[in-house]
Design a protein around this motif. Structure first.
Motif, PDB file in Angstrom:
ATOM      1  N   VAL A 202      -8.306 -72.989 -25.286  1.00 36.35           N
ATOM      2  CA  VAL A 202      -9.559 -73.039 -25.178  1.00 36.35           C
ATOM      3  C   VAL A 202      -9.476 -72.362 -23.552  1.00 36.35           C
ATOM      4  CG1 VAL A 202     -11.624 -74.044 -24.843  1.00 36.35           C
ATOM      5  CG2 VAL A 202     -10.535 -74.244 -26.835  1.00 36.35           C
ATOM      6  N   ARG A 203      -9.195 -73.305 -23.226  1.00 40.13           N
ATOM      7  CA  ARG A 203      -8.954 -73.709 -21.865  1.00 40.13           C
ATOM      8  C   ARG A 203      -8.741 -71.868 -20.728  1.00 40.13           C
ATOM      9  NH1 ARG A 203      -6.845 -78.494 -18.831  1.00 40.13           N
ATOM     10  NH2 ARG A 203      -8.754 -79.269 -19.820  1.00 40.13           N
ATOM     11  N   ARG A 204      -8.521 -71.285 -21.549  1.00 40.27           N
ATOM     12  CA  ARG A 204      -7.050 -70.268 -20.835  1.00 40.27           C
ATOM     13  C   ARG A 204      -8.154 -69.185 -21.870  1.00 40.27           C
ATOM     14  NH1 ARG A 204      -0.762 -70.817 -20.532  1.00 40.27           N
ATOM     15  NH2 ARG A 204      -1.145 -73.834 -20.031  1.00 40.27           N
ATOM     16  N   GLY A 205      -9.160 -69.353 -22.387  1.00 40.56           N
ATOM     17  CA  GLY A 205     -10.857 -68.403 -22.940  1.00 40.56           C
ATOM     18  C   GLY A 205     -10.200 -68.044 -24.480  1.00 40.56           C
ATOM     19  N   TYR A 206      -9.709 -68.682 -25.258  1.00 36.85           N
ATOM     20  CA  TYR A 206      -8.812 -67.666 -26.018  1.00 36.85           C
ATOM     21  C   TYR A 206      -9.965 -68.107 -27.327  1.00 36.85           C
ATOM     22  CZ  TYR A 206      -4.138 -66.084 -24.992  1.00 36.85           C
ATOM     23  OH  TYR A 206      -3.155 -65.582 -24.642  1.00 36.85           O
ATOM     24  N   ASP A 207     -10.172 -67.824 -28.222  1.00 37.17           N
ATOM     25  CA  ASP A 207     -11.532 -67.759 -28.998  1.00 37.17           C
ATOM     26  C   ASP A 207     -10.179 -68.097 -30.788  1.00 37.17           C
ATOM     27  OD1 ASP A 207     -12.457 -67.685 -31.819  1.00 37.17           O
ATOM     28  OD2 ASP A 207     -14.104 -66.595 -30.528  1.00 37.17           O
ATOM     29  N   LEU A 208     -10.439 -69.784 -30.839  1.00 39.40           N
ATOM     30  CA  LEU A 208      -9.289 -70.838 -31.807  1.00 39.40           C
ATOM     31  C   LEU A 208      -9.996 -69.971 -32.961  1.00 39.40           C
ATOM     32  CD1 LEU A 208     -10.023 -73.973 -29.789  1.00 39.40           C
ATOM     33  CD2 LEU A 208      -8.681 -72.408 -30.292  1.00 39.40           C
ATOM     34  N   ALA A 209     -10.926 -69.334 -33.105  1.00 41.82           N
ATOM     35  CA  ALA A 209     -11.015 -68.696 -34.936  1.00 41.82           C
ATOM     36  C   ALA A 209     -10.620 -67.154 -34.443  1.00 41.82           C
ATOM     37  CB  ALA A 209     -12.549 -68.496 -35.232  1.00 41.82           C
ATOM     38  N   GLU A 210     -10.539 -66.382 -33.515  1.00 41.57           N
ATOM     39  CA  GLU A 210      -9.513 -65.441 -33.896  1.00 41.57           C
ATOM     40  C   GLU A 210      -7.951 -65.365 -33.217  1.00 41.57           C
ATOM     41  OE1 GLU A 210     -10.835 -62.984 -30.252  1.00 41.57           O
ATOM     42  OE2 GLU A 210     -12.022 -62.599 -31.089  1.00 41.57           O
ATOM     43  N   VAL A 211      -7.880 -66.771 -33.192  1.00 41.88           N
ATOM     44  CA  VAL A 211      -5.731 -67.026 -32.539  1.00 41.88           C
ATOM     45  C   VAL A 211      -5.726 -67.790 -34.002  1.00 41.88           C
ATOM     46  CG1 VAL A 211      -4.907 -69.225 -32.235  1.00 41.88           C
ATOM     47  CG2 VAL A 211      -6.068 -67.460 -30.272  1.00 41.88           C
ATOM     48  N   MET A 212      -6.298 -68.197 -34.771  1.00 39.60           N
ATOM     49  CA  MET A 212      -6.280 -68.731 -36.078  1.00 39.60           C
ATOM     50  C   MET A 212      -5.925 -67.190 -37.267  1.00 39.60           C
ATOM     51  SD  MET A 212      -7.907 -71.410 -38.954  1.00 39.60           S
ATOM     52  CE  MET A 212      -9.351 -70.585 -39.038  1.00 39.60           C
ATOM     53  N   ASP A 213      -6.901 -66.406 -37.141  1.00 37.17           N
ATOM     54  CA  ASP A 213      -6.444 -65.001 -38.140  1.00 37.17           C
ATOM     55  C   ASP A 213      -5.874 -64.224 -37.667  1.00 37.17           C
ATOM     56  OD1 ASP A 213      -9.476 -65.515 -39.237  1.00 37.17           O
ATOM     57  OD2 ASP A 213     -10.701 -64.569 -37.906  1.00 37.17           O
ATOM     58  N   LEU A 214      -5.418 -64.724 -36.280  1.00 38.84           N
ATOM     59  CA  LEU A 214      -3.932 -63.969 -36.160  1.00 38.84           C
ATOM     60  C   LEU A 214      -2.617 -64.270 -36.520  1.00 38.84           C
ATOM     61  CD1 LEU A 214      -3.842 -63.874 -31.834  1.00 38.84           C
ATOM     62  CD2 LEU A 214      -3.966 -61.786 -33.264  1.00 38.84           C
ATOM     63  N   PHE A 215      -2.856 -65.763 -36.986  1.00 38.76           N
ATOM     64  CA  PHE A 215      -1.330 -65.966 -37.654  1.00 38.76           C
ATOM     65  C   PHE A 215      -1.860 -66.139 -39.411  1.00 38.76           C
ATOM     66  CE2 PHE A 215      -0.854 -67.356 -33.572  1.00 38.76           C
ATOM     67  CZ  PHE A 215       0.427 -66.878 -33.295  1.00 38.76           C
ATOM     68  N   GLN A 216      -2.833 -65.850 -39.977  1.00 34.44           N
ATOM     69  CA  GLN A 216      -3.156 -66.098 -41.357  1.00 34.44           C
ATOM     70  C   GLN A 216      -2.669 -64.792 -42.301  1.00 34.44           C
ATOM     71  OE1 GLN A 216      -4.259 -69.274 -41.979  1.00 34.44           O
ATOM     72  NE2 GLN A 216      -3.671 -69.459 -39.986  1.00 34.44           N
TER      73      GLN A 216
END
Lengths: 216, 91
Positions: A202-216
């Motif tokens: 989060v501190r580095r500006g990542y959208d966690l929902a997008e991060v999760m989608d990247l790996f699903q």
């Protein structure tokens, strides 16, 4: 068939030291044995090297241990579930813990130790191949952030626990036993590790929902 | 598709809350959770922290699943007999 006892009847019968207590003890012991047997039957794959006699003895031991837990925790029963459901959970908990430990008793966790310092274990089964050409690049970026947090912000014990449970599929009960710890402490190690990684993303500006989608 | 451990872990990171209940608290509440599921179906609404813990903790989740099966079988008076279970345990 006898009418099942109400919660109040269970509680009173097990609390009072009279003839009713003896009957109730025998009844709950029988139910806990059934819960232990059922639990072990659902996890037969954990007991493959165990003889028939050992399996039956294990069920009896689990039922006895669960009975002790029920009596020790009787004062905690608040009546917000059926008494039998409340009691069964001790039998299930004890039987599954024993089954998991049996399955893993021959495995040395030293062989799974993270001693090469590369931290490759947490991405070893990833291929990063998708139809979207941007996605593998983004996945690698996220992996690098996680790797950095693992290396710089987690303790060796946190890193090791995370590796064993989340990436080597070692049951938490087995890790607890080998670390001479308890579930709450090990769960907290994992929670703190997850939280640090989440906060860094989060501190580095990542959208966690997008991060999760990247790996699903 | 079978999810990799990294994919599962990233999902767990995504779902991490600042405060989560411990395994002991989960064990304390899981019987209520199971009976609420069976009776009203709104266990997740009434006990969201239990649901959150079960999603994160595999050992607690496995125990919850067996407890749920037992409670359903008991409610439907379909619990196998000791003899049936002992025979299955010997296989």
């Amino acid at each position: 068939m006898d009418k099942p006892r109400s919660n109040q009847e269970w509680f009173e019968a097990l609390s009072n030291q009279d003839v009713q207590q003896g009957e109730a003890l025998e009844e709950i012991r029988r139910l806990l044995l059934r819960a232990a047997l059922y639990t072990l039957v659902t996890h037969l794959s954990d007991l493959q090297e165990m003889s028939e006699e050992e399996r039956l003895a294990l069920a009896e031991e689990c039922a006895q241990e669960a009975l002790m837990a029920v009596l020790a925790r009787l004062g905690d029963f608040r009546g917000d579930s059926k008494f039998t459901t409340w009691a069964y959970k001790f039998g299930v908990n004890i039987a599954l813990s024993r089954a998991r430990r049996w399955r893993w008793k021959q495995v040395s966790l030293d062989d799974l130790a993270d001693d090469d310092g590369t931290l490759n274990w947490f991405q070893r089964d990833e291929r990063f191949q998708t139809a979207d050409s941007e996605q593998p690049v983004r996945q690698k970026e996220v992996v690098e952030v996680i790797r950095e947090v693992l290396r710089t912000q987690l303790t060796p014990r946190q890193r090791q626990t995370l590796k064993l449970i989340a990436f080597d599929d070692v049951p938490m009960d087995v890790v607890v036993q080998r670390l001479d710890s308890n579930r709450n402490a090990v769960y907290k190690l994992l929670h703190d590790a997850r939280l640090k990684i989440k906060q860094q993303l989060v501190r580095r500006g990542y959208d966690l929902a997008e991060v999760m989608d990247l790996f699903q | 598709m079978m999810k990799t451990n990294l994919a599962k872990f990233v999902r767990h990171v995504h779902d991490t809350q600042d405060t989560e209940i411990s395994c002991s608290v989960c064990l304390d509440l899981v019987s209520q959770y199971v009976d609420l599921e069976i009776s009203t179906g709104d266990a997740t609404i009434q006990l969201p922290l239990v649901k959150q813990h079960l999603d994160q903790c595999l050992v607690c989740s496995e125990e919850y699943q067996v407890l749920h099966q037992l409670a359903v079988l008991e409610a439907e008076q379909r619990l196998p007999t000791d003899e049936e279970l002992m025979n299955q345990l010997k296989k």
